[in-house]
Design a protein around this motif. Structure first.
Motif, PDB file in Angstrom:
ATOM      1  N   THR A 272      54.758  41.018  39.430  1.00 24.99           N
ATOM      2  CA  THR A 272      54.512  42.412  39.059  1.00 24.99           C
ATOM      3  C   THR A 272      54.654  42.558  37.551  1.00 24.99           C
ATOM      4  O   THR A 272      55.677  42.151  36.976  1.00 24.99           O
ATOM      5  CB  THR A 272      55.511  43.351  39.763  1.00 24.99           C
ATOM      6  N   ALA A 273      53.629  43.130  36.930  1.00 29.40           N
ATOM      7  CA  ALA A 273      53.616  43.327  35.478  1.00 29.40           C
ATOM      8  C   ALA A 273      53.567  44.811  35.162  1.00 29.40           C
ATOM      9  O   ALA A 273      52.895  45.586  35.846  1.00 29.40           O
ATOM     10  CB  ALA A 273      52.414  42.616  34.856  1.00 29.40           C
ATOM     11  N   LEU A 274      54.279  45.197  34.120  1.00 23.89           N
ATOM     12  CA  LEU A 274      54.370  46.599  33.710  1.00 23.89           C
ATOM     13  C   LEU A 274      53.938  46.738  32.258  1.00 23.89           C
ATOM     14  O   LEU A 274      54.484  46.069  31.373  1.00 23.89           O
ATOM     15  CB  LEU A 274      55.819  47.083  33.879  1.00 23.89           C
ATOM     16  N   CYS A 278      51.073  52.399  27.988  1.00 27.27           N
ATOM     17  CA  CYS A 278      49.817  51.659  28.170  1.00 27.27           C
ATOM     18  C   CYS A 278      48.636  52.288  27.458  1.00 27.27           C
ATOM     19  O   CYS A 278      47.632  51.618  27.210  1.00 27.27           O
ATOM     20  CB  CYS A 278      49.513  51.512  29.660  1.00 27.27           C
ATOM     21  N   GLY A 279      48.717  53.590  27.119  1.00 33.22           N
ATOM     22  CA  GLY A 279      47.591  54.231  26.449  1.00 33.22           C
ATOM     23  C   GLY A 279      46.332  54.135  27.278  1.00 33.22           C
ATOM     24  O   GLY A 279      46.319  54.442  28.474  1.00 33.22           O
ATOM     25  N   THR A 280      45.256  53.670  26.677  1.00 26.77           N
ATOM     26  CA  THR A 280      43.982  53.533  27.394  1.00 26.77           C
ATOM     27  C   THR A 280      43.904  52.246  28.213  1.00 26.77           C
ATOM     28  O   THR A 280      42.892  51.977  28.848  1.00 26.77           O
ATOM     29  CB  THR A 280      42.803  53.580  26.412  1.00 26.77           C
ATOM     30  N   GLY A 281      44.964  51.443  28.174  1.00 24.02           N
ATOM     31  CA  GLY A 281      45.045  50.280  29.061  1.00 24.02           C
ATOM     32  C   GLY A 281      44.404  49.014  28.548  1.00 24.02           C
ATOM     33  O   GLY A 281      43.906  48.208  29.335  1.00 24.02           O
ATOM     34  N   ARG A 282      44.480  48.778  27.235  1.00 25.39           N
ATOM     35  CA  ARG A 282      43.835  47.577  26.706  1.00 25.39           C
ATOM     36  C   ARG A 282      44.469  46.288  27.225  1.00 25.39           C
ATOM     37  O   ARG A 282      43.808  45.251  27.302  1.00 25.39           O
ATOM     38  CB  ARG A 282      43.863  47.595  25.167  1.00 25.39           C
ATOM     39  N   ALA A 283      45.755  46.314  27.587  1.00 20.86           N
ATOM     40  CA  ALA A 283      46.404  45.115  28.104  1.00 20.86           C
ATOM     41  C   ALA A 283      46.215  44.934  29.601  1.00 20.86           C
ATOM     42  O   ALA A 283      46.502  43.853  30.139  1.00 20.86           O
ATOM     43  CB  ALA A 283      47.901  45.153  27.790  1.00 20.86           C
ATOM     44  N   LEU A 284      45.739  45.950  30.299  1.00 15.23           N
ATOM     45  CA  LEU A 284      45.696  45.888  31.759  1.00 15.23           C
ATOM     46  C   LEU A 284      44.774  44.790  32.296  1.00 15.23           C
ATOM     47  O   LEU A 284      45.139  44.108  33.272  1.00 15.23           O
ATOM     48  CB  LEU A 284      45.306  47.252  32.325  1.00 15.23           C
ATOM     49  N   ALA A 310      42.255  55.983  30.229  1.00 22.41           N
ATOM     50  CA  ALA A 310      42.326  54.673  30.885  1.00 22.41           C
ATOM     51  C   ALA A 310      41.543  54.675  32.181  1.00 22.41           C
ATOM     52  O   ALA A 310      40.820  53.719  32.498  1.00 22.41           O
ATOM     53  CB  ALA A 310      43.782  54.297  31.140  1.00 22.41           C
ATOM     54  N   ALA A 311      41.657  55.757  32.937  1.00 26.53           N
ATOM     55  CA  ALA A 311      40.925  55.848  34.205  1.00 26.53           C
ATOM     56  C   ALA A 311      39.419  55.889  33.967  1.00 26.53           C
ATOM     57  O   ALA A 311      38.645  55.275  34.711  1.00 26.53           O
ATOM     58  CB  ALA A 311      41.383  57.087  34.972  1.00 26.53           C
ATOM     59  N   ARG A 312      39.000  56.583  32.908  1.00 27.80           N
ATOM     60  CA  ARG A 312      37.559  56.685  32.641  1.00 27.80           C
ATOM     61  C   ARG A 312      36.958  55.355  32.211  1.00 27.80           C
ATOM     62  O   ARG A 312      35.750  55.143  32.359  1.00 27.80           O
ATOM     63  CB  ARG A 312      37.302  57.760  31.581  1.00 27.80           C
ATOM     64  N   THR A 313      37.767  54.460  31.683  1.00 23.69           N
ATOM     65  CA  THR A 313      37.255  53.141  31.320  1.00 23.69           C
ATOM     66  C   THR A 313      37.224  52.197  32.516  1.00 23.69           C
ATOM     67  O   THR A 313      36.832  51.036  32.378  1.00 23.69           O
ATOM     68  CB  THR A 313      38.124  52.497  30.222  1.00 23.69           C
ATOM     69  N   GLY A 314      37.674  52.675  33.681  1.00 27.47           N
ATOM     70  CA  GLY A 314      37.684  51.844  34.888  1.00 27.47           C
ATOM     71  C   GLY A 314      38.972  51.079  35.096  1.00 27.47           C
ATOM     72  O   GLY A 314      39.085  50.293  36.039  1.00 27.47           O
ATOM     73  N   ARG A 315      39.968  51.305  34.247  1.00 29.62           N
ATOM     74  CA  ARG A 315      41.185  50.509  34.359  1.00 29.62           C
ATOM     75  C   ARG A 315      42.141  51.000  35.440  1.00 29.62           C
ATOM     76  O   ARG A 315      43.121  50.321  35.746  1.00 29.62           O
ATOM     77  CB  ARG A 315      41.877  50.459  32.991  1.00 29.62           C
ATOM     78  N   ALA A 316      41.856  52.164  36.010  1.00 24.62           N
ATOM     79  CA  ALA A 316      42.652  52.592  37.161  1.00 24.62           C
ATOM     80  C   ALA A 316      42.433  51.651  38.333  1.00 24.62           C
ATOM     81  O   ALA A 316      43.272  51.576  39.239  1.00 24.62           O
ATOM     82  CB  ALA A 316      42.283  54.023  37.553  1.00 24.62           C
ATOM     83  N   GLY A 317      41.314  50.921  38.333  1.00 23.38           N
ATOM     84  CA  GLY A 317      41.074  49.941  39.384  1.00 23.38           C
ATOM     85  C   GLY A 317      41.847  48.650  39.183  1.00 23.38           C
ATOM     86  O   GLY A 317      41.937  47.822  40.098  1.00 23.38           O
ATOM     87  N   LEU A 318      42.415  48.467  37.991  1.00 26.67           N
ATOM     88  CA  LEU A 318      43.175  47.262  37.695  1.00 26.67           C
ATOM     89  C   LEU A 318      44.674  47.454  37.882  1.00 26.67           C
ATOM     90  O   LEU A 318      45.415  46.475  38.030  1.00 26.67           O
ATOM     91  CB  LEU A 318      42.936  46.825  36.242  1.00 26.67           C
ATOM     92  N   ALA A 319      45.117  48.707  37.826  1.00 28.13           N
ATOM     93  CA  ALA A 319      46.555  48.971  37.822  1.00 28.13           C
ATOM     94  C   ALA A 319      46.834  50.336  38.432  1.00 28.13           C
ATOM     95  O   ALA A 319      45.957  51.201  38.526  1.00 28.13           O
ATOM     96  CB  ALA A 319      47.093  48.934  36.387  1.00 28.13           C
TER      97      ALA A 319
END
Length: 428
Positions: A272-274, A278-284, A310-319
């Motif tokens: 598990t990574a936290l 996270c902002g816009t989620g560049r590390a996600l 972050a969600a609009r960039t699609g990163r909600a699907g990663l985390a």
């Protein structure tokens, strides 16, 4: 930072609101519209927004040249979760800013009269523990329809909307809870014709005010305490909210540096990574790749707008994206194996407490990565200042801070192109 009070006319001053705010060691900055003070163009440096009453109407711009600027400021405050208190006209403007409608009321309501609390008041941060009926000072003639999602808090027979909450930190009060004896005298002097329609107003004031004061001070004291408690969050939110939409495009070129830093954490599939702050989620994406499909990735930020980006960039699907304070995480002890924090430690208001909390949620074999996509010297030069000996990321400051919280610094890399400190939990 300060609490900005928008005052439309001389007689409708903040009165007891200012007393409560200064009693909580908050700095009050009054924007005197009638003297020509401009409405602030942004919420930079603003801890809360208080909008007072006035004889103008929220229904239109006629006779109200600052209306659009005030509505824009209120909308910005709602977007950034800045605490708001709107009184009388201020409440009507808040309703409009949130999507409601203001219209002419059935007749003016002036003088001391009862309101009844609505069911939602019992669990409200400000209105909980108030009596079911309360006599308050009214001085208004417009009413409103609340926006979707607003929580009614109080009503009366003639004016069904007397108090409401929008989202989690914006309150509108149609009545004058801020009133003290000086307020009543000022209102009567400024508006003698209206006061004449409320016989006995002055005579009713001593007894009514004495009964109201304990509840007035309770509500306004709670608002002031909320503002003070959220000050650090508010500062972050007022900075990042207006920048959230453009943040990803502006800093997308840094994504490879984020991925390189994540790779040095040594995360394994299934862990598990936290990502804190996270902002816009560049590390996600890199964190997801490190822990694989069977691992879990969490992204935490204190600003709604950044999580939305972050969600609009699609990163909600990663985390799993969480709105939370990094000093108090909604996670069980030992829940994560790796914490990634980019540009975070030097912005938290209590670094020692934050590091202890991060140690609490980290498993014994976990790792903490403190990262920035540029080195300390390069950052200082870019901002036109020398390196500060007080910088929390300077090794003489960072290493003992980590140690106090139970961490052990295992790698310190302050290069021109990046900063990365890796720590694990001390076995000592």
């Amino acid at each position: 930072m300060s609490v900005v009070v928008v005052q439309h006319v001389a007689c409708e001053a903040p009165y007891a609101v200012a007393t409560a705010l200064t009693g909580a060691w908050l700095r009050v900055e009054v924007c005197r519209v009638w003297e020509g003070d401009p409405i602030p163009e942004s919420l930079s440096g603003v801890e809360a927004l208080v909008v007072m009453g006035g004889p103008m109407s929220a229904r239109g711009d006629s006779g109200f040249p600052t209306r659009e600027a005030e509505l824009a400021l209120l909308r910005a405050a709602l977007a950034a979760d800045v605490p708001v208190l709107g009184i009388c006209l201020g409440a009507q403007l808040l309703a409009v800013a949130a999507g409601g409608v203001v219209r002419r009321g059935p007749e003016p309501q002036i003088g001391w009269d009862d309101i009844g609390l609505s069911p939602g008041a019992g669990s409200d941060l400000l209105f909980a523990d108030l009596p079911e009926r309360l006599k308050v000072l009214h001085w208004h003639s417009d009413t409103m329809s609340l926006p979707a999602g607003a929580v009614p808090l109080a009503s009366s027979a003639r004016y069904p909307v007397q108090a409401f909450r929008v989202r989690g930190s914006a309150w509108g009060l149609q009545f004058h809870l801020e009133a003290d004896s000086a307020a009543v005298d000022a209102f009567v002097t400024a508006f003698p014709e209206e006061a004449a329609g409320a016989p006995g107003l002055r005579d009713d004031t001593p007894e009514s005010l004495a009964a109201l004061v304990p509840y007035r001070d309770l509500v306004l004291g709670r608002f002031a305490a909320l503002v003070a408690a959220r000050s650090a969050h508010t500062s972050a939110r007022t900075f990042f909210t207006p920048r959230a939409d453009a943040w990803e495009e502006r800093f997308a070129h840094q994504t490879p540096a984020y991925a390189a830093a994540v790779a040095r954490m040594g995360l394994e599939p299934g862990q598990t990574a936290l990502d804190l702050g996270c902002g816009t989620g560049r590390a996600l994406p890199a964190l997801r790749a490190a822990v694989g499909d069977h691992g879990e990735v969490l992204g935490v930020d204190v600003t709604h707008a950044m999580l939305g980006a972050a969600a609009r960039t699609g990163r909600a699907g990663l985390a799993r994206l969480l709105l939370a304070d990094c000093h108090s995480l909604p996670l069980r002890s030992g829940a994560v194996h790796g914490i990634f924090g980019a540009g975070l430690l030097d912005h938290v208001h209590d670094p020692d407490a934050a590091l202890r909390e991060w140690a609490r949620v980290t498993a014994l074999d976990g790792v903490l990565a403190l990262f920035h996509p540029s080195g300390r010297a390069e950052r200082a030069a870019r901002h036109g200042r020398p390196l500060s000996p007080d910088d929390p990321l300077a090794r003489p400051n960072l290493e003992p801070a980590l140690r106090r919280a139970g961490w052990r610094l295992v790698e310190y890399d302050d290069a021109e192109s990046h900063f990365l400190a890796l720590a694990d939990l001390s076995r000592a």
